[in-house]
Design a protein around this motif. Structure first.
Motif, PDB file in Angstrom:
ATOM      1  N   LEU A 246       0.345   7.650  -1.191  1.00 39.61           N
ATOM      2  CA  LEU A 246       0.491   6.240  -1.548  1.00 39.61           C
ATOM      3  C   LEU A 246       0.496   6.045  -3.058  1.00 39.61           C
ATOM      4  CD1 LEU A 246      -1.800   4.646   1.173  1.00 39.61           C
ATOM      5  CD2 LEU A 246       0.651   4.211   0.893  1.00 39.61           C
ATOM      6  N   GLU A 247      -0.312   6.797  -3.785  1.00 39.04           N
ATOM      7  CA  GLU A 247      -0.308   6.691  -5.239  1.00 39.04           C
ATOM      8  C   GLU A 247       1.086   6.988  -5.801  1.00 39.04           C
ATOM      9  OE1 GLU A 247      -3.293   9.285  -6.782  1.00 39.04           O
ATOM     10  OE2 GLU A 247      -4.968   8.014  -6.156  1.00 39.04           O
ATOM     11  N   ALA A 248       1.752   7.992  -5.231  1.00 40.48           N
ATOM     12  CA  ALA A 248       3.097   8.327  -5.686  1.00 40.48           C
ATOM     13  C   ALA A 248       4.098   7.245  -5.279  1.00 40.48           C
ATOM     14  CB  ALA A 248       3.515   9.684  -5.116  1.00 40.48           C
ATOM     15  N   LEU A 249       4.012   6.789  -4.039  1.00 38.76           N
ATOM     16  CA  LEU A 249       4.936   5.752  -3.570  1.00 38.76           C
ATOM     17  C   LEU A 249       4.770   4.455  -4.358  1.00 38.76           C
ATOM     18  CD1 LEU A 249       4.576   6.313   0.288  1.00 38.76           C
ATOM     19  CD2 LEU A 249       6.478   7.046  -1.167  1.00 38.76           C
ATOM     20  N   ASP A 250       3.545   4.155  -4.748  1.00 39.43           N
ATOM     21  CA  ASP A 250       3.270   2.906  -5.465  1.00 39.43           C
ATOM     22  C   ASP A 250       3.830   2.900  -6.890  1.00 39.43           C
ATOM     23  OD1 ASP A 250       2.020   1.663  -3.353  1.00 39.43           O
ATOM     24  OD2 ASP A 250      -0.008   2.255  -3.944  1.00 39.43           O
ATOM     25  N   ILE A 251       4.188   4.058  -7.431  1.00 36.04           N
ATOM     26  CA  ILE A 251       4.839   4.086  -8.747  1.00 36.04           C
ATOM     27  C   ILE A 251       6.326   4.431  -8.582  1.00 36.04           C
ATOM     28  CG2 ILE A 251       2.731   4.597 -10.032  1.00 36.04           C
ATOM     29  CD1 ILE A 251       3.730   7.528 -10.209  1.00 36.04           C
ATOM     30  N   ASP A 252       6.851   4.075  -7.404  1.00 33.19           N
ATOM     31  CA  ASP A 252       8.295   4.140  -7.117  1.00 33.19           C
ATOM     32  C   ASP A 252       8.842   5.548  -6.990  1.00 33.19           C
ATOM     33  OD1 ASP A 252       8.411   1.327  -7.148  1.00 33.19           O
ATOM     34  OD2 ASP A 252       8.668   1.311  -9.329  1.00 33.19           O
ATOM     35  N   MET A 253       8.026   6.481  -6.546  1.00 28.91           N
ATOM     36  CA  MET A 253       8.536   7.777  -6.135  1.00 28.91           C
ATOM     37  C   MET A 253       9.228   7.602  -4.780  1.00 28.91           C
ATOM     38  SD  MET A 253       7.564  10.254  -8.357  1.00 28.91           S
ATOM     39  CE  MET A 253       8.103   9.065  -9.590  1.00 28.91           C
ATOM     40  N   VAL A 254      10.505   7.952  -4.690  1.00 25.65           N
ATOM     41  CA  VAL A 254      11.276   7.748  -3.464  1.00 25.65           C
ATOM     42  C   VAL A 254      11.420   9.065  -2.709  1.00 25.65           C
ATOM     43  CG1 VAL A 254      13.499   7.032  -2.510  1.00 25.65           C
ATOM     44  CG2 VAL A 254      12.538   5.824  -4.485  1.00 25.65           C
ATOM     45  N   GLY A 272       4.407   2.214   5.550  1.00 23.79           N
ATOM     46  CA  GLY A 272       4.186   1.197   4.530  1.00 23.79           C
ATOM     47  C   GLY A 272       5.427   0.440   4.125  1.00 23.79           C
ATOM     48  N   GLY A 273       6.577   0.768   4.715  1.00 23.50           N
ATOM     49  CA  GLY A 273       7.809   0.076   4.374  1.00 23.50           C
ATOM     50  C   GLY A 273       8.379   0.445   3.017  1.00 23.50           C
ATOM     51  N   TYR A 274       8.074   1.636   2.527  1.00 27.10           N
ATOM     52  CA  TYR A 274       8.593   2.080   1.234  1.00 27.10           C
ATOM     53  C   TYR A 274      10.017   2.626   1.403  1.00 27.10           C
ATOM     54  CZ  TYR A 274       3.759   1.916  -0.480  1.00 27.10           C
ATOM     55  OH  TYR A 274       2.495   1.510  -0.851  1.00 27.10           O
ATOM     56  N   PRO A 275      10.857   2.519   0.374  1.00 25.69           N
ATOM     57  CA  PRO A 275      12.232   3.035   0.485  1.00 25.69           C
ATOM     58  C   PRO A 275      12.263   4.556   0.613  1.00 25.69           C
ATOM     59  CG  PRO A 275      11.756   2.337  -1.773  1.00 25.69           C
ATOM     60  CD  PRO A 275      10.598   1.887  -0.934  1.00 25.69           C
TER      61      PRO A 275
END
Length: 342
Positions: A246-254, A272-275
Motif C-alpha cells: 500500500l505504501e508503494a501504491l499510495d505514491i502512484d506505483m502502478v 483498493g481500486g488502484y490502477p
C-alpha cells in the motif's frame, strides 16, 4: 575474550516447520566488534559448528523485493557454513552498497520509493562482484559450503544433501531482526508464481536487467505454480506485506508498469481500486497468473474498492499464498547465542 551476538532459528523449530539451521547477525553488532563481516561469519561458524546459513542484516538500510517493493532492512552479506568452516572461494559473498543517482531513479521507476519513502537511507541489493570471482553467472547470488547453499542473496536456503529447502523473503527477515512475528507454512502455487514476477534493476538481489515490470523471469507457463510450491517459507504476516504494498501504491506505483505483477501486488491493488497496467503485462505472465486463478476478467471486474484499514484487517484473505500457515513469535522459535573469540 570478545563476544559476538547472533540469532539462530534452529532446524526443527516452529513445530518442525524449519528444516535447516538459520543464523542471523546484526551488522550493528559486527561494527561494534570492529571486525569485517566475513570475519564475523567465520567466528560464528566456528562457534555454531553445525551446517547453517548466515545472513548479516543491516536494519538501518533498505533493499528491494524481486517484485519491486522497498524493504526496511537489507542483507549486506551472506554465507554458508558447515563443520565450523566457510569455504574460501564459495562460502561468503558481501553485498555492495548502491549509490543514489538521478539516473538510477529514472531508469528504475520502482526506486521512486527511495526518494519519497526512504530518503537518506543506504541501499543494498545484489552481491559484491569482488567476492564473486571466479564465479559463473548461474551461481552469482549463491554461497556453498558442505551441505548448505544460501541462495538469492540470503532469501532461499537449501540442504544440498537431503534436498530440503526453505524460502526466507526479506519481510520475514525483517520480522526476525525486530523480534516480531513470522508466518510459517508451505509456499503454495501463488508464491511460486510470484517469485518470477520481477522488476528491472541493475545489480538486483536476485535478477538483473533482463526482465521488467509486467514480465516473468520464470517463463515456464502453467509449471510456474509448481516450481517452488512445496517449499516451506518463513514470511512476515500478511498485514505487514499489505502495508508495504500500500505504501508503494499510495505514491502512484502502478503494478505492471512501475512495480511487478506479482499475485500479492495485484490482489492488494485490485482490493483498493488502484490502477493496474494490464496492457503491459506480457502473455507469458498472463499464462502463469491465470494458472492460479488471477485472470484479466478478475482484475477488470467492477468491484467496490475497500479502505486501507479494511485491506490491512483482511490481508490474510486478500493476499494469496501459504498453505497450512501458522504464526509464531520470533522469540519463541529462536535462540540468542554469543560467539567468543580472541
Amino acid at each position: 575474550m570478545a563476544e559476538l551476538k547472533y540469532k539462530v532459528i534452529p532446524k526443527g523449530a516452529a513445530e518442525g516447520r524449519i528444516p535447516i539451521n538459520l543464523i542471523y547477525i546484526d551488522k550493528a553488532d559486527v561494527a561494534k566488534a570492529g571486525i569485517l563481516m566475513k570475519e564475523a561469519c567465520t567466528i560464528v561458524a566456528k562457534d555454531f559448528h553445525d551446517a547453517a546459513s548466515i545472513d548479516v542484516i543491516d536494519t538501518s538500510a533498505i533493499t528491494v523485493t524481486s517484485d519491486g517493493i522497498v524493504a526496511d532492512c537489507a542483507v549486506v552479506a551472506f554465507a554458508s557454513v558447515d563443520n565450523g568452516k566457510i569455504d574460501r572461494e564459495f562460502g561468503f559473498i558481501g553485498v555492495s552498497e548502491i549509490p543514489y543517482t538521478r539516473k538510477l531513479i529514472e531508469e528504475e521507476p520502482h526506486m521512486r520509493q527511495w526518494d519519497l519513502l526512504h530518503s537518506g537511507k543506504r541501499l543494498y541489493r545484489g552481491p559484491s562482484y569482488e567476492d564473486m570471482i571466479p564465479r559463473a553467472a548461474f551461481n552469482e547470488t549463491q554461497t556453498y559450503t558442505g551441505r548448505i547453499a544460501n541462495n538469492n542473496t540470503g532469501s532461499e536456503v537449501m540442504d544440498v544433501i537431503d534436498m530440503t529447502e526453505i524460502l526466507t523473503p526479506i519481510f520475514g527477515l525483517q520480522e526476525i531482526m525486530q523480534d516480531g512475528e513470522v508466518t510459517i507454512g508451505v509456499a503454495g502455487p501463488e508464491i511460486s508464481v510470484g517469485i518470477g514476477m520481477v522488476v528491472r534493476e541493475r545489480q538486483g538481489r536476485i535478477f538483473n536487467w533482463a526482465y521488467g515490470a509486467g514480465k516473468t523471469a520464470h517463463a515456464s507457463g502453467v509449471f510456474a505454480k509448481t516450481v517452488k510450491s512445496d517449499y516451506p517459507a518463513i514470511m512476515a504476516p500478511k498485514p505487514v506485506l499489505a502495508k508495504k504494498i500500500l505504501e508503494a501504491l499510495d505514491i502512484d506505483m502502478v503494478p505492471g508498469r512501475d512495480i511487478a505483477c506479482s499475485p500479492a501486488i495485484l490482489c492488494v491493488a485490485k482490493a483498493g481500486g488502484y490502477p493496474i497496467d494490464l496492457e503491459n503485462i506480457e502473455d507469458k505472465a498472463w499464462v502463469e497468473l491465470e494458472s492460479i486463478g488471477i485472470d484479466r476478467a478478475f482484475l477488470e471486474a467492477e468491484t467496490q474498492p475497500i479502505s486501507r484499514e479494511q485491506i490491512l484487517a483482511d490481508a490474510d484473505r486478500i493476499i494469496p499464498g501459504i498453505v497450512d500457515p501458522k504464526t509464531f513469535k520470533v522469540a519463541d522459535i529462536s535462540e540468542i547465542r554469543y560467539a567468543h573469540y580472541a
